[in-house]
Design an enzyme around this catalytic site. Structure first.
Site, PDB file in Angstrom:
ATOM      1  N   ARG A 175       0.865  -1.180   0.000  1.00 25.84           N
ATOM      2  CA  ARG A 175       0.000   0.000   0.000  1.00 25.84           C
ATOM      3  C   ARG A 175       0.899   1.227   0.000  1.00 25.84           C
ATOM      4  O   ARG A 175       1.482   1.582   1.023  1.00 25.84           O
ATOM      5  CB  ARG A 175      -0.917  -0.019   1.227  1.00 25.84           C
ATOM      6  CG  ARG A 175      -1.584   1.316   1.496  1.00 25.84           C
ATOM      7  CD  ARG A 175      -2.641   1.250   2.570  1.00 25.84           C
ATOM      8  NE  ARG A 175      -2.183   0.757   3.858  1.00 25.84           N
ATOM      9  CZ  ARG A 175      -1.528   1.475   4.770  1.00 25.84           C
ATOM     10  NH1 ARG A 175      -1.172   2.715   4.515  1.00 25.84           N
ATOM     11  NH2 ARG A 175      -1.185   0.939   5.933  1.00 25.84           N
ATOM     12  N   HIS A 198      -3.706   4.190   4.671  1.00 27.62           N
ATOM     13  CA  HIS A 198      -4.736   3.168   4.824  1.00 27.62           C
ATOM     14  C   HIS A 198      -6.090   3.735   4.402  1.00 27.62           C
ATOM     15  O   HIS A 198      -6.837   3.102   3.662  1.00 27.62           O
ATOM     16  CB  HIS A 198      -4.785   2.703   6.274  1.00 27.62           C
ATOM     17  CG  HIS A 198      -5.897   1.751   6.576  1.00 27.62           C
ATOM     18  ND1 HIS A 198      -5.913   0.450   6.111  1.00 27.62           N
ATOM     19  CD2 HIS A 198      -7.042   1.913   7.274  1.00 27.62           C
ATOM     20  CE1 HIS A 198      -7.017  -0.149   6.524  1.00 27.62           C
ATOM     21  NE2 HIS A 198      -7.719   0.715   7.225  1.00 27.62           N
ATOM     22  N   TYR A 221       4.235   5.959  11.114  1.00 27.94           N
ATOM     23  CA  TYR A 221       4.606   4.602  11.498  1.00 27.94           C
ATOM     24  C   TYR A 221       5.500   3.868  10.498  1.00 27.94           C
ATOM     25  O   TYR A 221       5.870   2.721  10.742  1.00 27.94           O
ATOM     26  CB  TYR A 221       3.356   3.761  11.770  1.00 27.94           C
ATOM     27  CG  TYR A 221       2.333   3.714  10.643  1.00 27.94           C
ATOM     28  CD1 TYR A 221       2.482   2.858   9.559  1.00 27.94           C
ATOM     29  CD2 TYR A 221       1.200   4.527  10.681  1.00 27.94           C
ATOM     30  CE1 TYR A 221       1.557   2.814   8.549  1.00 27.94           C
ATOM     31  CE2 TYR A 221       0.259   4.488   9.658  1.00 27.94           C
ATOM     32  CZ  TYR A 221       0.433   3.629   8.601  1.00 27.94           C
ATOM     33  OH  TYR A 221      -0.500   3.592   7.590  1.00 27.94           O
TER      34      TYR A 221
END
Length: 402
Positions: free
Chosen positions: A291, A295, A304
């Site tokens: 990805r 998200h 992160y």
């Protein structure tokens, strides 16, 4: 990669060849992953899946590229619409185009698809109007399209719930086909594809669905898009073994494929669907992809993960590698790529104009649809919301309770 020996039904009573790379035990993704088209745009060989790749003609390969480019352009437009306040939320797919287009184009019309909430590319392959997807994210529809028209189910926002639904549907297909065959029908057999992510693989629903699928030999293909991040949780926290290895515990084949290689994804999915339709039971495909973006539009991936990781994966871009191959083999010229860009912009304009023409949700109808009968708590909440909305200019009008 090395020689590939497909899982063979009936070996050791498990339906799985324990020596097959498709059943592998290595933790090295490259050592156990089916790949045909590399990041350099060069087409390799495989003792089994090359035969499936040979079925593809130049027109189909150009179609794969056009589909991937179109859905990426759609993704960009939908993201922009959300940023401009036209959508409540958006779930991007950029980076996962090959996994979705390759698998979606491997299905047949009689097959039934159970998506999660990110399968915009699969929706394209099933001829769903992509503008219809945005009704859900605009908050004016509980679905957005008729799933029976294209055998493409409504999006499932409850994580992993669709895997149970898919197995139940596959078991129903199984019984219907047995009855049809007993009555002399020669209709083509169907299979079901259940899409889910690496994060959803940790849900109990996935385990339960695979138990039932294996027990009843259901004609279902579990298609896991391992995009490496379950929101902010990396795959190595989700599982200590490669995800496709989990199939071994249920007694059916598991295969890892380069999810950024549209040709390999199509070949592996085509094989898996044939396996399911022929009554050999379920298959788990792990599409090893990434990805690239967030998200959802409510997420900030810079919190992160490292930018170097994103940069490394952009070098494996599914569109770039297929474009290199098409150009190097003389299968597409500049006029083709320009037309793809034009078609993408036309789709984006259609999506934008359609979205902006949609009326806002009528919040009174939304409250009325919570239960079949009037409910005092819902009536109380509606009264509070009406009072709250009246404090904003224009919100007292019908249909503007955002």
């Amino acid at each position: 990669m090395g020689a590939t020996k497909l899982p063979t039904p009936g070996i050791n009573g498990t339906g799985l060849d324990q020596q097959s790379p498709a059943a592998g035990a290595s933790s090295d993704p490259a050592a156990e992953m089916i790949q045909l088209l590399g990041p350099d745009g060069k087409l390799g060989t495989d003792p089994v899946f090359s035969d499936y790749a040979k079925r593809l003609d130049p027109e189909q390969l150009r179609g794969f590229y056009a589909d991937m480019a179109k859905v990426r352009r759609f993704d960009q437009e939908a993201t922009a619409l959300q940023r401009q306040g036209e959508l409540a939320l958006w779930v991007p797919l950029t980076g996962q185009e090959a996994a979705q287009i390759g698998s979606g184009r491997a299905t047949q019309r009689q097959d039934y698809i159970f998506p999660t909430y990110r399968e915009h590319g699969v929706a394209l392959t099933r001829d769903v109007d992509l503008a219809e997807l945005l009704k859900l994210f605009r908050g004016i529809s509980n679905g957005g399209w008729d799933p029976t028209e294209n055998n493409f189910h409504l999006y499932t926002l409850v994580l992993a719930a669709q895997t149970l639904h898919s197995v139940g549907y596959a078991m129903g297909i199984q019984r219907d086909q047995k009855l049809a065959e007993a009555n002399g029908s020669n209709d083509p057999k169907a299979a079901v594809v259940a899409y889910f992510g690496d994060g959803a693989s940790s849900e109990g629903d996935v385990h339960e669905s695979m138990v039932f699928a294996a027990s009843y030999n259901a004609p279902v293909v579990f298609f896991c898009q391992n995009n490496h991040w379950a929101i902010s949780v990396p795959t190595e926290v989700q599982t200590k073994v490669p995800l496709f290895n989990r199939a071994k515990g249920y007694g059916f084949p598991g295969i890892r494929v380069d999810g950024n290689d549209v040709i390999a994804v199509h070949a592996v999915t085509e094989w898996a669907l044939e396996h399911a339709r022929e009554g050999r039971g379920p298959v788990l495909i792990e599409a090893y992809t990434y990805r690239v973006g967030a998200h959802t539009t409510a997420d900030d991936p810079t919190k992160y993960r490292e930018s170097a990781e994103e940069t490394a994966w952009r070098g494996k871009d599914p569109l770039d590698r297929l474009e290199k191959y098409l150009r190097n083999e003389g299968l597409a010229d500049e006029a083709f790529f320009e037309q793809v860009r034009v078609d993408g912009d036309k789709l984006a304009a259609h999506v934008r104009s359609t979205t902006q023409s949609l009326q806002g949700p009528n919040f009174r109808e939304s409250f009325a649809g919570v239960y079949a009968e009037p409910h005092p708590l819902v009536a109380e909440e509606l009264a509070w919301f009406e009072e709250y909305s009246a404090g904003f200019e224009g919100d007292e009008e019908e249909g503007t309770g955002n």
